[in-house]
Enzyme design. Structure first.
Site, PDB file in Angstrom:
ATOM      1  N   ASP A 178       0.418   8.101   4.635  1.00  0.00           N
ATOM      2  CA  ASP A 178      -1.030   7.852   5.350  1.00  0.00           C
ATOM      3  C   ASP A 178      -0.530   8.166   6.686  1.00  0.00           C
ATOM      4  O   ASP A 178      -1.845   8.107   7.477  1.00  0.00           O
ATOM      5  CB  ASP A 178      -1.172   6.267   5.252  1.00  0.00           C
ATOM      6  N   ASN A 229      -0.329   2.341  -1.386  1.00  0.00           N
ATOM      7  CA  ASN A 229      -0.871   3.558  -0.933  1.00  0.00           C
ATOM      8  C   ASN A 229      -1.379   4.349  -2.612  1.00  0.00           C
ATOM      9  O   ASN A 229      -2.325   3.859  -2.985  1.00  0.00           O
ATOM     10  CB  ASN A 229       0.170   4.609  -0.286  1.00  0.00           C
ATOM     11  N   GLU A 246       3.626   4.709   1.516  1.00  0.00           N
ATOM     12  CA  GLU A 246       2.759   4.735   2.804  1.00  0.00           C
ATOM     13  C   GLU A 246       3.022   5.477   3.684  1.00  0.00           C
ATOM     14  O   GLU A 246       2.211   5.860   4.741  1.00  0.00           O
ATOM     15  CB  GLU A 246       2.710   3.082   3.287  1.00  0.00           C
ATOM     16  N   THR A 254      -1.900  -2.751  -0.701  1.00  0.00           N
ATOM     17  CA  THR A 254      -1.621  -1.649  -1.309  1.00  0.00           C
ATOM     18  C   THR A 254      -0.420  -0.996  -1.442  1.00  0.00           C
ATOM     19  O   THR A 254       0.489  -1.566  -0.572  1.00  0.00           O
ATOM     20  CB  THR A 254      -2.567  -0.311  -0.328  1.00  0.00           C
ATOM     21  N   THR A 304      -5.424   1.335  -4.445  1.00  0.00           N
ATOM     22  CA  THR A 304      -5.142  -0.007  -3.498  1.00  0.00           C
ATOM     23  C   THR A 304      -5.886  -0.990  -4.244  1.00  0.00           C
ATOM     24  O   THR A 304      -6.373  -0.629  -5.147  1.00  0.00           O
ATOM     25  CB  THR A 304      -5.693   0.326  -2.183  1.00  0.00           C
ATOM     26  N   ARG A 346       0.501  -4.442   7.582  1.00  0.00           N
ATOM     27  CA  ARG A 346       0.545  -2.982   7.197  1.00  0.00           C
ATOM     28  C   ARG A 346       2.229  -2.533   7.347  1.00  0.00           C
ATOM     29  O   ARG A 346       2.806  -3.140   8.339  1.00  0.00           O
ATOM     30  CB  ARG A 346      -0.112  -2.241   8.269  1.00  0.00           C
ATOM     31  N   SER A 394      -7.511   2.995   6.090  1.00  0.00           N
ATOM     32  CA  SER A 394      -8.887   2.774   5.711  1.00  0.00           C
ATOM     33  C   SER A 394      -9.376   1.360   5.189  1.00  0.00           C
ATOM     34  O   SER A 394     -10.444   1.149   4.944  1.00  0.00           O
ATOM     35  CB  SER A 394      -9.520   3.917   4.831  1.00  0.00           C
ATOM     36  N   GLY A 409      -9.570   2.843  -2.539  1.00  0.00           N
ATOM     37  CA  GLY A 409     -10.063   4.200  -2.544  1.00  0.00           C
ATOM     38  C   GLY A 409      -9.436   5.138  -1.602  1.00  0.00           C
ATOM     39  O   GLY A 409     -10.764   6.187  -1.295  1.00  0.00           O
ATOM     40  N   GLY A 410      -8.720   4.950  -0.830  1.00  0.00           N
ATOM     41  CA  GLY A 410      -8.467   5.866   0.195  1.00  0.00           C
ATOM     42  C   GLY A 410      -9.642   5.836   1.201  1.00  0.00           C
ATOM     43  O   GLY A 410     -10.272   5.024   1.430  1.00  0.00           O
TER      44      GLY A 410
HETATM   45  N1  GLY Z   1      -3.206   3.557   1.671  1.00  0.00           N
HETATM   46  C1  GLY Z   1      -4.580   3.415   1.631  1.00  0.00           C
HETATM   47  C2  GLY Z   1      -5.277   2.792   2.938  1.00  0.00           C
HETATM   48  O1  GLY Z   1      -4.564   2.183   3.632  1.00  0.00           O
HETATM   49  O2  GLY Z   1      -6.067   3.219   3.430  1.00  0.00           O
END
Ligand code: GLY
Length: 598
Positions: free
Chosen positions: A450, A429, A447, A427, A409, A114, A481, A501-502
């Site tokens: 987020d 984002n 990102e 992703t 993503t 991440r 997510s 999909g967020g």
């Molecule tokens: N950017 C989407 C996630 O990491 O959930």
């Protein structure tokens, strides 16, 4: 701007017929039986290896590596680099992600690459002097970019579990970037859709908008700067990205054009190896084990908490209003907990054991009315605890704030001939991330959005709510997510899944698991099945367009507000046929995804 094809609210994109299949897999992809929408109704079957991604060229890159003797991790790394070329909306080297690995010998690992907030980032960096949120700064342009993790994560995966050299697995991506590939109708449409933001950045405009002349379907997309960067990475490894010429190019751009990332930020970036989250269930006479994503993913905790609550619920299917009602009520409660407790585990004490304990799930589920919708005004986060251990204090709802989480993503799944499996979601984002392409030829993430960009004030497109623990701070990872997940049945590999999909990632992944593990659907049917989503706030169920009107009315009669969307999530899954051990690839037809096997 931020509504993308994973959640197409209007007719945009959703009505496009599948693009003509390209490449080696074309015949098989064309010949499968299809329903009235043109969606395949059976998974792709193969006896050895399988790769399922959003893009056929990405899946073929993985199969090329498998056929050359690479294992699932080699293939996954090849796929990730290839998607960075052929799926610019989400595939990336300028973003971050998660990779869940389960080797045929039973060893498991979770790699967290991440992105992190740059050293110069501050809690209120997107709040203007007037106290108002600068709504654009965290989603478009240089200040929205967090320190990318993808290249470090992929290199770590390859070094730890791969068998091939970086140069070998990156080769398909270099070829695709250098020689180009035909632009699909979907991609040409996407460039048009993203034009307003992409044209603001010179390199993005040149590469993706053809200097403003725009591309047509079947034109060739060439990405020479990206090819050169990938070649340097192939030669010098991840150090090239974090300390080499690529790092200097990226930081020069940041310095000239208002970004925060420094050479020090890049040099300090570290991917993390985290413990895989696990849960066990008995269903249909089989022992199931769910292997999933730990924090900073919120998804694995949410999926296990939901499966625990649903364990004693007799689900019938998604044409049954009671089943949809109960799952939606479970989602409501899981998202309330997500809002209160989930954050970067390196800086927050996330009560994972309590949230994933069946004892806690039972207690939370006892608040569900089997007939009537609850109100999210009265449902608050619970007090997660393990059986026999006193509950900790839940944070007060007043400390909770909104999260603006991007909808795009990409997820891909790989299984090799030996039974090694990879589920990976990564992703930028939003679609095309920050929309900035750096001079090294790759798109950069947004990102930073987020994180909680405006502590104390609800502010996002999705209205997701979460705790102050996700506030911006240097070196912190924003809550995600993304939920790459692997299921075992009677100790054997059974299902590899995940979604973009967020916040809807969590629901789409959960539903794919329920469809396979609980409802016993054929894998492609499990992916095609209609999806729905409840995230506590706002208090409504999102339902895909394919839900019958009668079901929506029945939900409304139980007190649920409903809202129709085009599509939710893009699940690219692989199941294992328990009888033959064949790999059954089920890519998501919502994006013309492609499962390619051999
Ligand atoms: N950017 C989407 C996630 O990491 O959930």
């Amino acid at each position: 701007m931020r509504i993308r094809n994973t959640l197409c609210f209007g007719v945009f994109l959703c009505g496009l017929t599948p693009a003509l299949a390209r490449g080696q897999a074309a015949a098989e992809l064309r010949d499968r039986p299809r329903d009235a929408r043109g969606w395949p109704t059976q998974a792709v079957r193969a006896g050895h290896g399988m790769v399922a991604t959003d893009e056929e060229l990405g899946s073929e890159a993985g199969v090329e590596i498998l056929k050359r003797g690479g294992n699932a991790v080699d293939a996954a790394v090849a796929v990730a680099f290839a998607l960075a070329v052929v799926e610019p909306a989400a595939g990336n080297i300028g973003g971050g992600g998660f990779m869940l690995i389960r080797l045929a010998n039973g060893k498991t690992s979770f790699l967290d690459y991440r992105e992190v907030a740059p050293g110069k980032a501050t809690r209120d960096m997107y709040i203007g002097k007037d106290g108002k949120l600068d709504e654009e700064a965290s989603v478009i342009g240089y200040r929205s970019v967090a320190v990318p993790g993808t290249v470090a994560g992929l290199a770590l995966a390859l070094k730890s579990y791969g068998s091939m050299k970086l140069g070998d697995v990156i080769a398909p991506a270099i070829r695709l970037a250098e020689e180009g590939f035909p632009i699909s109708e979907r991609l040409a449409h996407e460039f048009e859709q993203e034009r307003p933001a992409l044209q603001r950045f010179a390199v993005s405009r040149r590469i993706f908008l053809n200097e403003g002349k725009m591309f047509h379907p079947r034109d060739t997309l060439l990405q020479p700067e990206l090819a050169t960067t990938l070649k340097r990475i192939a030669r010098n490894g991840a150090a090239e990205f974090y300390r080499g010429e690529t790092a200097h190019m990226l930081v020069d751009d940041m310095f000239r054009l208002g970004g925060l990332i420094t050479l020090d930020d890049l040099a300090k970036y570290q991917p993390k190896v985290r413990e895989v989250l696990r849960a066990k269930y008995e269903n249909n006479g089989h022992a199931w084990e769910v292997l999933t994503s730990p924090p900073p993913s919120s998804g694995g905790v949410a999926v296990i908490e939901a499966l625990n609550m649903l364990q004693s619920v007799p689900l019938k299917g998604w044409d049954d209003v009671e089943s949809v009602h109960l799952v939606a009520e479970v989602m409501r409660r899981v998202f309330a907990d997500r809002a209160a407790y989930l954050a970067d585990p390196d800086y927050s004490n996330v009560p994972v054991a309590g949230l994933t304990d069946p004892c806690y799930a039972k207690e939370v589920f006892s608040t569900v009315d089997p007939q009537r919708a609850s109100s999210s005004k009265t449902i608050k986060a619970g007090n997660p605890h393990t059986c026999g251990v006193a509950a900790s204090n839940a944070p007060s709802p007043e400390t909770l704030v909104s999260l603006g989480e991007g909808p795009h993503t990409t997820h891909f799944s790989v299984v090799d001939a030996a039974g090694n499996a990879v589920a990976s979601t990564y992703t930028l984002n939003d679609s095309y991330g920050s929309h900035v392409t750096c001079s090294a030829g790759f798109l950069l993430n947004d990102e930073m959005d987020d994180f909680t960009t405006q502590p104390g004030v609800p502010n996002s497109l999705f209205g997701l709510v979460q705790s102050e623990a996700n506030a911006i701070a240097p070196g912190h990872r924003p809550l995600s997510s993304m939920t790459p997940t692997i299921l075992l049945r009677d100790g054997k590999l059974s299902f590899v899944t995940g979604s973009p999909g967020g916040p809807t990632i969590i629901s789409a992944t959960l539903l794919s698991i329920l469809n396979w593990m609980r409802l016993g659907m054929e894998p492609q049917v499990a992916i095609n099945a209609p999806r729905f989503h409840h995230q506590w706030v706002p208090d409504r169920i999102l339902i895909e367009r394919s839900f019958p009107d009668s079901l929506e009315s029945a939900l409304n009669a139980r007190g649920h507000a409903t809202h129709r969307v085009g599509h939710m999530g893009l699940v690219n899954a692989i199941a294992i046929d328990p009888a033959s051990s064949d790999r059954l690839g089920a890519a998501d037809p919502r994006h013309d995804g492609a499962a390619v096997g051999y």
